[in-house]
Design a protein around this motif. Structure first.
Motif, mmCIF file in Angstrom:
data_model
loop_
_atom_site.group_PDB
_atom_site.id
_atom_site.type_symbol
_atom_site.label_atom_id
_atom_site.label_comp_id
_atom_site.label_asym_id
_atom_site.label_seq_id
_atom_site.Cartn_x
_atom_site.Cartn_y
_atom_site.Cartn_z
ATOM 1 N N PRO A 11 0.820 -1.217 0.000
ATOM 2 C CA PRO A 11 0.000 0.000 0.000
ATOM 3 C C PRO A 11 0.853 1.265 0.000
ATOM 4 O O PRO A 11 2.004 1.257 0.434
ATOM 5 C CB PRO A 11 -0.793 -0.118 1.311
ATOM 6 N N ASP A 12 0.269 2.337 -0.471
ATOM 7 C CA ASP A 12 0.917 3.657 -0.407
ATOM 8 C C ASP A 12 0.505 4.280 0.922
ATOM 9 O O ASP A 12 -0.485 4.991 1.008
ATOM 10 C CB ASP A 12 0.469 4.511 -1.586
ATOM 11 N N SER A 13 1.250 3.955 1.968
ATOM 12 C CA SER A 13 0.861 4.349 3.321
ATOM 13 C C SER A 13 1.985 5.118 4.006
ATOM 14 O O SER A 13 3.160 4.762 3.891
ATOM 15 C CB SER A 13 0.526 3.099 4.154
ATOM 16 N N LYS A 14 1.600 6.184 4.713
ATOM 17 C CA LYS A 14 2.574 6.964 5.486
ATOM 18 C C LYS A 14 2.854 6.335 6.850
ATOM 19 O O LYS A 14 3.707 6.815 7.581
ATOM 20 C CB LYS A 14 2.055 8.393 5.697
ATOM 21 N N ARG A 15 2.104 5.272 7.191
ATOM 22 C CA ARG A 15 2.312 4.625 8.488
ATOM 23 C C ARG A 15 3.704 4.018 8.569
ATOM 24 O O ARG A 15 4.351 3.767 7.552
ATOM 25 C CB ARG A 15 1.256 3.535 8.722
ATOM 26 N N ALA A 16 4.142 3.743 9.799
ATOM 27 C CA ALA A 16 5.449 3.129 10.003
ATOM 28 C C ALA A 16 5.503 1.772 9.305
ATOM 29 O O ALA A 16 4.508 1.041 9.247
ATOM 30 C CB ALA A 16 5.725 2.972 11.496
ATOM 31 N N THR A 17 6.662 1.443 8.776
ATOM 32 C CA THR A 17 6.841 0.170 8.062
ATOM 33 C C THR A 17 6.420 -1.024 8.912
ATOM 34 O O THR A 17 5.710 -1.914 8.446
ATOM 35 C CB THR A 17 8.314 0.028 7.628
ATOM 36 N N LYS A 18 6.828 -1.023 10.175
ATOM 37 C CA LYS A 18 6.468 -2.147 11.044
ATOM 38 C C LYS A 18 4.957 -2.244 11.214
ATOM 39 O O LYS A 18 4.385 -3.338 11.176
ATOM 40 C CB LYS A 18 7.151 -2.005 12.402
#
Length: 198
Positions: A137-144
């Motif tokens: 996904p194109d997500s700004k959340r932390a990788t973990k």
């Protein structure tokens, strides 16, 4: 599940096996659909962290063991539920037994669903799925955080993420959308390696 050889197979031949009754001792598991029970087992399944006992009528008991859940062939001192089973060998001899579902922390879940819904909202299986089909996904959340989401890749847990990110020298807090698809897939395949080693 670790139950399959005991229940379904005898000297290489498949037995007919039935769950004849389910006793629930924990109100968190209470379900009217578990009453008046007598169903033939079709197969045991696993996808990611989910376990499944599928029946010939198209229903399935989906189980998530969480932190401390377990199944025991035979009685357990403090079961949350007991599944009574019967097997019929080719010589028509019947064997009876019980499977105890125990979980002292009471985080594990057990629910009845349709077999076709077993993998709903689950990504590809970490060990056996085709990870190349995963669309990060194109997500700004932390990788973990992204990789712990079971809708992305089913079966990745906390320690697998930590180990694979460490081996790739990627900070767990790094925004996921700063990685390209090749880097994301490298992390997923590294997690598979770690799981197989573990």
């Amino acid at each position: 599940l670790g139950l399959e050889e005991t229940i379904l197979y005898s000297e290489g031949a498949r037995r007919k096996a039935f769950i004849t009754r389910i006793e629930i001792f924990d109100p968190k598991l209470e379900n009217e659909e578990f009453k008046n029970w007598n169903k033939e087992i079709k197969e045991f399944r696993r996808h990611g962290k989910l376990l499944g006992i599928e029946f010939t009528d198209g229903s399935l008991i989906a189980i998530h063991l969480r932190l401390a859940g377990r199944f025991v062939i035979g009685p357990d001192s403090k079961p949350r539920a007991v599944l009574h089973f019967k097997t019929l060998d080719s010589d028509s001899k019947s064997q009876l037994g019980v499977i105890s579902f125990a979980d002292p922390r009471r985080f594990a879940t057990m629910k009845l669903i349709r077999s076709e819904d077993f993998q709903n909202n689950q990504g590809p299986d970490l060990l056996h799925g085709n990870l190349d089909l995963w669309n990060p996904p194109d997500s700004k959340r932390a990788t973990k955080t992204v990789l712990l989401d079971q809708t992305q890749i089913a079966g990745i847990g906390n320690y697998l993420i930590d180990e694979s990110l460490w081996e790739q020298q990627i900070l767990p807090s790094k925004p996921f959308n700063s990685l390209d698809k090749a880097q994301a897939l490298d992390i997923a395949y590294k997690a598979r390696e770690v799981a197989k080693r573990a």
